[in-house]
Design an enzyme around this catalytic site. Sequence first.
Site, PDB file in Angstrom:
ATOM      1  N   ASP A 115       0.855  -1.188   0.000  1.00 41.57           N
ATOM      2  CA  ASP A 115       0.000   0.000   0.000  1.00 41.57           C
ATOM      3  C   ASP A 115       0.890   1.237   0.000  1.00 41.57           C
ATOM      4  OD1 ASP A 115      -2.066   1.767   0.170  1.00 41.57           O
ATOM      5  OD2 ASP A 115      -2.811   1.082   2.114  1.00 41.57           O
ATOM      6  N   ASP A 171      -3.044   2.394  -6.109  1.00 37.04           N
ATOM      7  CA  ASP A 171      -1.916   2.499  -5.195  1.00 37.04           C
ATOM      8  C   ASP A 171      -1.758   1.313  -4.258  1.00 37.04           C
ATOM      9  OD1 ASP A 171      -4.191   2.974  -3.735  1.00 37.04           O
ATOM     10  OD2 ASP A 171      -3.442   4.743  -2.701  1.00 37.04           O
ATOM     11  N   GLU A 172      -2.391   0.189  -4.565  1.00 38.83           N
ATOM     12  CA  GLU A 172      -2.210  -0.982  -3.709  1.00 38.83           C
ATOM     13  C   GLU A 172      -2.399  -2.261  -4.504  1.00 38.83           C
ATOM     14  OE1 GLU A 172      -5.165  -1.761  -0.660  1.00 38.83           O
ATOM     15  OE2 GLU A 172      -6.510  -0.290  -1.585  1.00 38.83           O
TER      16      GLU A 172
END
Length: 392
Positions: free
Chosen positions: A9, A105-106
């Site tokens: 993350d 974003d993860e």
Amino acid sequence: MSRLVMHVDLDAFYAAVEQRDRPEWRGRPLVVGAEPGRRGVVATCSYEARRFGVHSAMPIAEAVRRLPAETVYVRPDMARYAEVSRDIMRVLGTLSPLVEPVSIDEAYLDVSGLERLIGPPEVVARHAKAAIHAAVGLTASVGIGPNRLIAKLASDARKPDGLLVVHPEEVRAFLDPLPLAALRGVGAVTARRLEQAGLRTVGDVRCRPLEDLRRRLGARTGTQVHLQSNGIADDRVHPATERQSISKETTFAEDVVDTDVLRDTLRWAAQEVGYLARHAARKGAVVTLKIRLHPFETHTRSRTLAAPTAEDRVIFDTAWDLYRADTHAGRAVRLIGLGLSGWAQTPVQPDLFADKDTREGNHPDDRLDATLDAIRLKFGRHCIQRGLARRP
């Protein structure tokens, strides 16, 4: 050999990209989202801003009231963030063939067996963090556990720039002190019912009989809460090409009625869903809107498009039309999100009555994307971006 799942993350991703590229903004509160004085929400913010209680999906007016005068406010640059995200996913792909991006974003990775190539799980996690920082200059929080739930909670536990490995024999000790909200599907209403039974932590829930939880929460939710409190969850990682749908949703800290806030939130969701679909080389024909009303009333509405798409604008317009057409529009919204599914299995038959460019796959939006990409390639990635026009 037990399965090992890693959750990566990026820390305050949008804000971190802005501070990376503008060193003078480092160390200052920074908000990515709507402009002060306009209606809209915070897309994300730096950790310096979070110290003032600001968080994603907060109305921008409330964020301005909380933050000091030196705060920086910037509009999202989704094309730039998507470019950085692609670089990160490529790095993760060098670690494991099983990478599942779940947002811009993860991602989840199956890192089972990497001990023989890289080292123990802690070394694998440090290797991932170092590789991301070397490639894009950003920090990530990494968690490793025997399944997706534990990996995600582990990455959350020590943000920012965190690293935590939870071995199978450590799962119960890790879970027991966590608050009820750590469990998936435990919102305000479910938490209130558990608290009324004297339960405050995950450990409290684990010690309660399954039948008691099913009676209080219903068969489905009670079973899910019971399994999670015992650390039992899905341990499979699905590469993007295998996913049946791609979705993005946001739960608001306070119920929202303002349609501008809801529209802006759906716009960001559409951009993330569109990015993930394009990253997976997928186009979907079904757009689904999900809204959760006060107190816990959830509705979904879907529309099948004339042709599959991965275009942010088409996804957003369809979702917003579904919201406006819904009889519940105007009521207080606790959660809103959208999904894309119904993947095209074969080449799409073009409209024989469309103009030549469109028949050949050169839709105006496609041509614009290609033109913008060519300009960025020649003059630099920051030289030009799409505009987002606000409807009257």
